[in-house]
Design a protein around this motif. Structure first.
Motif, short mmCIF file in Angstrom:
data_model
loop_
_atom_site.label_atom_id
_atom_site.label_comp_id
_atom_site.label_asym_id
_atom_site.label_seq_id
_atom_site.Cartn_x
_atom_site.Cartn_y
_atom_site.Cartn_z
N GLY A 57 40.62 31.78 -31.03
CA GLY A 57 40.97 30.43 -30.57
C GLY A 57 41.23 30.36 -29.09
N GLN A 58 41.46 31.51 -28.46
CA GLN A 58 41.71 31.54 -27.03
C GLN A 58 40.55 32.15 -26.25
OE1 GLN A 58 44.32 29.97 -25.67
NE2 GLN A 58 44.76 29.36 -27.78
N VAL A 59 39.50 32.54 -26.98
CA VAL A 59 38.31 33.07 -26.31
C VAL A 59 37.70 31.98 -25.45
CG1 VAL A 59 36.00 33.99 -26.68
CG2 VAL A 59 37.87 34.71 -28.15
N ARG A 60 37.33 32.33 -24.21
CA ARG A 60 36.80 31.35 -23.28
C ARG A 60 35.33 31.63 -22.97
NH1 ARG A 60 40.47 28.10 -20.61
NH2 ARG A 60 42.64 28.52 -21.14
N ALA A 61 34.55 30.56 -22.95
CA ALA A 61 33.15 30.62 -22.53
C ALA A 61 33.00 29.66 -21.36
CB ALA A 61 32.22 30.23 -23.67
N GLY A 62 32.64 30.21 -20.21
CA GLY A 62 32.55 29.37 -19.02
C GLY A 62 33.88 28.77 -18.63
N GLY A 63 34.97 29.44 -18.96
CA GLY A 63 36.31 28.94 -18.63
C GLY A 63 36.87 27.97 -19.64
N LEU A 64 36.14 27.70 -20.72
CA LEU A 64 36.57 26.72 -21.71
C LEU A 64 36.84 27.39 -23.06
CD1 LEU A 64 34.07 23.80 -21.02
CD2 LEU A 64 36.39 24.04 -20.15
N THR A 65 37.91 26.96 -23.72
CA THR A 65 38.18 27.42 -25.07
C THR A 65 37.38 26.58 -26.06
OG1 THR A 65 40.03 25.88 -25.38
CG2 THR A 65 40.54 28.04 -24.40
N LEU A 66 37.40 26.99 -27.32
CA LEU A 66 36.72 26.22 -28.36
C LEU A 66 37.24 24.79 -28.40
CD1 LEU A 66 35.00 25.78 -30.91
CD2 LEU A 66 36.86 26.82 -32.25
N MET A 201 24.08 18.02 -22.94
CA MET A 201 23.78 18.98 -23.98
C MET A 201 24.94 19.95 -24.18
SD MET A 201 20.41 21.43 -24.35
CE MET A 201 20.63 22.12 -22.70
N MET A 202 25.54 20.40 -23.08
CA MET A 202 26.69 21.29 -23.11
C MET A 202 27.34 21.26 -21.74
SD MET A 202 25.02 25.11 -22.85
CE MET A 202 23.93 24.86 -24.23
N PRO A 203 28.59 21.69 -21.61
CA PRO A 203 29.24 21.71 -20.30
C PRO A 203 28.46 22.56 -19.30
CG PRO A 203 30.85 22.04 -22.05
CD PRO A 203 29.51 22.11 -22.70
N ILE A 204 28.35 22.07 -18.08
CA ILE A 204 27.62 22.79 -17.05
C ILE A 204 28.23 24.16 -16.78
CG2 ILE A 204 26.97 22.74 -14.59
CD1 ILE A 204 25.34 20.88 -16.30
N SER A 205 29.53 24.29 -16.98
CA SER A 205 30.19 25.57 -16.73
C SER A 205 29.68 26.68 -17.65
CB SER A 205 31.71 25.42 -16.88
OG SER A 205 32.03 24.90 -18.15
N LEU A 206 28.99 26.32 -18.73
CA LEU A 206 28.42 27.32 -19.63
C LEU A 206 27.04 27.78 -19.19
CD1 LEU A 206 29.38 25.82 -23.12
CD2 LEU A 206 30.60 27.53 -21.79
N TYR A 207 26.46 27.13 -18.19
CA TYR A 207 25.14 27.48 -17.70
C TYR A 207 25.20 28.80 -16.93
CZ TYR A 207 23.14 22.85 -18.72
OH TYR A 207 22.67 21.72 -19.34
N PRO A 208 24.05 29.46 -16.75
CA PRO A 208 24.01 30.62 -15.84
C PRO A 208 24.48 30.22 -14.45
CG PRO A 208 21.99 30.48 -17.14
CD PRO A 208 22.76 29.22 -17.41
N GLU A 209 25.08 31.14 -13.75
CA GLU A 209 25.75 30.81 -12.49
C GLU A 209 24.84 30.10 -11.49
OE1 GLU A 209 28.26 33.05 -8.91
OE2 GLU A 209 27.64 34.15 -10.71
N GLY A 210 23.61 30.59 -11.32
CA GLY A 210 22.71 29.98 -10.35
C GLY A 210 22.37 28.54 -10.69
N LEU A 211 22.04 28.30 -11.97
CA LEU A 211 21.72 26.94 -12.41
C LEU A 211 22.94 26.04 -12.33
CD1 LEU A 211 19.73 24.94 -13.62
CD2 LEU A 211 20.28 25.85 -15.89
N ASP A 234 38.33 21.30 -17.08
CA ASP A 234 37.40 22.38 -16.78
C ASP A 234 37.68 22.88 -15.37
OD1 ASP A 234 35.20 23.98 -16.12
OD2 ASP A 234 33.81 22.76 -17.29
N PRO A 235 37.98 24.17 -15.18
CA PRO A 235 38.32 24.67 -13.85
C PRO A 235 37.18 24.56 -12.84
CG PRO A 235 38.04 26.49 -15.41
CD PRO A 235 38.06 25.22 -16.21
N PHE A 236 35.95 24.41 -13.31
CA PHE A 236 34.82 24.31 -12.38
C PHE A 236 34.77 22.95 -11.68
CE2 PHE A 236 30.21 23.83 -11.42
CZ PHE A 236 30.11 24.88 -10.52
N VAL A 237 35.40 21.93 -12.28
CA VAL A 237 35.40 20.59 -11.68
C VAL A 237 36.52 20.53 -10.65
CG1 VAL A 237 35.48 18.11 -12.11
CG2 VAL A 237 34.53 19.63 -13.83
#
Length: 272
Positions: A57-66, A201-211, A234-237
């Motif tokens: 429940g605390q696993v993060r993908a792109g800085g975001l939890t589930l 489609m999905m949060p941009i923070s989940l994209y590969p870094e370059g994209l 989202d920490p990327f914003v």
């Protein structure tokens, strides 16, 4: 001058109010859209739960939890229903094609501003009729969810930027009917770019870094990802992303003004 401004303001309010009432006129369609939104939210929760399966429940993908990701997806479903989209572009194109656009030039307000006010009214109506009930039901499904008071102002800013960006896109596509034969292709390109680069489609923070880093420089991100990323913190914003969105809102609005002038000049030259 004050009286003129007051009359202009009242005219814009009347246009927005008319569109808001019109949104309530189509209650059956709104009800169906709301049911569809809830079903889609449930599907997205199941989908992202499977993606995050095996975590605590605390696993993060792109800085975001589930939880953050599912809230983002649910809010995005409601967002698409409420904000200006293809309907605005198609309505403008239809009026240009059948000549009804000429009658709107007789209204005591600017052509661009009256369409902007109409978009505000429609968004307000759909938000009250569909968006708010769907948001409440979605919040119950995704409980607990809290909005940090410190982010309310930032969320309002990014929401306003997103509204302007999406309106300008739809308006410019519809207005292009003055210059090209059909605009369906532009609508499809807009939807594809919002899907791939906008974060629908999905949060941009989940994209590969370059994209991910390249996408935030495009205007599409700021019509979808930036406000929803702000909603879920989202920490990327960051401030840079918000500033880029504001710049795009200004640039697209300037383009809308210039294209409106060119289009109406073409209408007069054509003898319309």
């Amino acid at each position: 001058m004050t009286g003129t401004l007051r009359r202009g303001w009242r005219t814009q309010q009347a246009i927005a109010g008319m569109q808001m009432k019109l949104a309530f006129h189509y209650r059956t369609r709104a009800f169906a859209q709301g049911i569809g939104a809830l079903l889609l939210i449930g599907l997205q929760v199941a989908l992202w739960s499977a993606v995050y399966a095996g975590g605590d429940g605390q696993v993060r993908a792109g800085g975001l939890t589930l939880h953050q990701t599912t809230v983002y997806a649910a809010a995005g479903t409601v967002w698409v229903l409420c904000l200006p989209g293809l309907a605005l572009a198609r309505q403008l194109e239809t009026k240009i094609r059948d000549g009804r656009i000429v009658s709107e030039l007789l209204l005591p307000t600017g052509f661009l501003t009256q369409w902007f006010s109409a978009a505000i009214g429609r968004t307000a109506g759909v938000t009250v009729l569909v968006g708010m009930p769907a948001s409440v039901a979605g919040a119950v499904m995704l409980y607990p969810f809290t909005l940090d008071p410190a982010h309310v102002g930032r969320l309002m800013l990014t929401t306003a930027i997103a509204f302007v960006v999406l309106f300008d896109f739809s308006y410019l596509i519809g207005l292009s009917a003055f210059f090209i034969r059909r605009v369906e292709g532009l609508n499809e390109v807009r939807e594809a770019l919002l899907l791939l680069l906008g974060g629908s489609m999905m949060p941009i923070s989940l994209y590969p870094e370059g994209l991910r880093d390249a996408a935030v420089w495009t205007p599409f991100v700021h019509g979808f990802y930036t406000p929803l990323g702000t909603l879920v913190r989202d920490p990327f914003v960051d401030d840079r992303v918000v500033a880029l969105g504001a710049c795009w809102a200004v640039l697209l609005s300037a383009a809308a003004v210039l294209c409106t002038r060119a289009a109406l000049r073409k209408l007069v030259i054509a003898g319309g």
